[in-house]
Design a protein around this motif. Structure first.
Motif, short mmCIF file in Angstrom:
data_model
loop_
_atom_site.label_atom_id
_atom_site.label_comp_id
_atom_site.label_asym_id
_atom_site.label_seq_id
_atom_site.Cartn_x
_atom_site.Cartn_y
_atom_site.Cartn_z
N ARG A 61 -4.20 -13.13 3.99
CA ARG A 61 -4.56 -12.63 2.66
C ARG A 61 -5.66 -13.52 2.07
O ARG A 61 -5.53 -14.74 2.06
CB ARG A 61 -3.34 -12.63 1.73
N PHE A 62 -6.72 -12.89 1.61
CA PHE A 62 -7.81 -13.56 0.93
C PHE A 62 -7.80 -13.06 -0.51
O PHE A 62 -7.53 -11.89 -0.76
CB PHE A 62 -9.16 -13.19 1.56
N PHE A 63 -8.08 -13.94 -1.47
CA PHE A 63 -8.11 -13.48 -2.85
C PHE A 63 -9.17 -14.20 -3.66
O PHE A 63 -9.68 -15.25 -3.28
CB PHE A 63 -6.73 -13.62 -3.51
N VAL A 64 -9.50 -13.58 -4.80
CA VAL A 64 -10.49 -14.14 -5.72
C VAL A 64 -9.95 -13.95 -7.14
O VAL A 64 -9.32 -12.94 -7.45
CB VAL A 64 -11.87 -13.47 -5.52
N ARG A 65 -10.19 -14.95 -7.98
CA ARG A 65 -9.80 -14.89 -9.38
C ARG A 65 -10.80 -14.01 -10.15
O ARG A 65 -11.96 -13.89 -9.76
CB ARG A 65 -9.78 -16.28 -10.00
N ASN A 66 -10.33 -13.39 -11.23
CA ASN A 66 -11.17 -12.49 -12.03
C ASN A 66 -12.49 -13.11 -12.43
O ASN A 66 -13.54 -12.47 -12.35
CB ASN A 66 -10.43 -12.02 -13.28
N GLU A 67 -12.47 -14.36 -12.88
CA GLU A 67 -13.69 -14.99 -13.39
C GLU A 67 -14.70 -15.31 -12.29
O GLU A 67 -15.85 -15.68 -12.58
CB GLU A 67 -13.36 -16.25 -14.20
N GLU A 68 -14.32 -15.17 -11.02
CA GLU A 68 -15.23 -15.47 -9.92
C GLU A 68 -15.56 -14.24 -9.06
O GLU A 68 -16.20 -14.37 -8.03
CB GLU A 68 -14.64 -16.59 -9.06
N LYS A 69 -15.18 -13.07 -9.54
CA LYS A 69 -15.47 -11.85 -8.79
C LYS A 69 -16.96 -11.62 -8.59
O LYS A 69 -17.39 -11.06 -7.61
CB LYS A 69 -14.84 -10.63 -9.47
N TRP A 70 -17.76 -12.07 -9.54
CA TRP A 70 -19.21 -11.88 -9.45
C TRP A 70 -19.78 -12.46 -8.16
O TRP A 70 -20.73 -11.93 -7.61
CB TRP A 70 -19.92 -12.48 -10.66
N LEU A 71 -19.19 -13.55 -7.68
CA LEU A 71 -19.71 -14.19 -6.47
C LEU A 71 -19.45 -13.35 -5.23
O LEU A 71 -20.31 -13.22 -4.37
CB LEU A 71 -19.10 -15.58 -6.28
N VAL A 72 -18.26 -12.78 -5.12
CA VAL A 72 -17.89 -12.10 -3.87
C VAL A 72 -18.09 -10.60 -3.90
O VAL A 72 -17.83 -9.92 -2.90
CB VAL A 72 -16.43 -12.43 -3.46
N GLU A 73 -18.56 -10.04 -5.01
CA GLU A 73 -18.83 -8.60 -5.07
C GLU A 73 -19.85 -8.24 -3.98
O GLU A 73 -20.93 -8.82 -3.91
CB GLU A 73 -19.38 -8.21 -6.44
N ASN A 74 -19.46 -7.36 -3.08
CA ASN A 74 -20.27 -6.90 -1.94
C ASN A 74 -20.58 -7.99 -0.91
O ASN A 74 -21.49 -7.84 -0.11
CB ASN A 74 -21.57 -6.24 -2.42
N MET A 75 -19.82 -9.07 -0.94
CA MET A 75 -19.98 -10.15 0.04
C MET A 75 -19.58 -9.67 1.43
O MET A 75 -18.73 -8.81 1.58
CB MET A 75 -19.08 -11.32 -0.35
N LYS A 76 -20.21 -10.24 2.44
CA LYS A 76 -19.82 -9.96 3.82
C LYS A 76 -19.77 -11.27 4.61
O LYS A 76 -20.75 -11.99 4.68
CB LYS A 76 -20.78 -8.99 4.50
N LEU A 77 -18.59 -11.55 5.16
CA LEU A 77 -18.42 -12.68 6.07
C LEU A 77 -18.31 -12.12 7.47
O LEU A 77 -17.55 -11.18 7.72
CB LEU A 77 -17.16 -13.47 5.76
N ASP A 78 -19.04 -12.71 8.40
CA ASP A 78 -19.01 -12.25 9.78
C ASP A 78 -19.15 -13.44 10.72
O ASP A 78 -19.64 -14.50 10.33
CB ASP A 78 -20.15 -11.25 10.03
N TYR A 79 -18.70 -13.25 11.93
CA TYR A 79 -18.82 -14.29 12.95
C TYR A 79 -19.15 -13.63 14.28
O TYR A 79 -18.50 -12.68 14.69
CB TYR A 79 -17.51 -15.07 13.07
#
Length: 94
Positions: A61-79
């Motif tokens: 499970r990965f999560f983000v707090r409401n006040e930091e959603k701006w950072l991960v909106e549409n983020m993509k992590l890949d390897y």
């Protein structure tokens, strides 16, 4: 709120020991100082709160707090295992 973490990227975090109630928190991290500093993505074990956005990938499970959603909106992590290349696309920092 959307972000994507590929299975290959999620598997990189499986060695982190988590308690039953914990997940991996994605957060805004400031690195550097003065003009050479900037924001980046941090990851740490933590317990999600009621208003947090939680997403499960490969049993983690990965999560983000409401006040930091701006950072991960549409983020993509890949390897890419063939080149051992980890990529983190953060449109919120563009």
């Amino acid at each position: 709120m959307t972000f994507s973490i590929t299975s290959a990227a999620a598997n990189l975090y499986k060695d982190i020991t988590l308690e039953a109630s914990e997940a991996l928190r994605l957060f805004v991290k400031y690195a550097g100082s003065g003009d050479s500093g900037g924001f980046s993505l941090g990851v740490t074990p933590a317990v999600p709160e009621e208003d947090d956005y939680v997403q499960e990938v490969e049993g983690l499970r990965f999560f983000v707090r409401n006040e930091e959603k701006w950072l991960v909106e549409n983020m993509k992590l890949d390897y890419d295992e063939s080149t051992d290349y980890f990529s983190c696309h953060l449109p919120g920092l563009a």
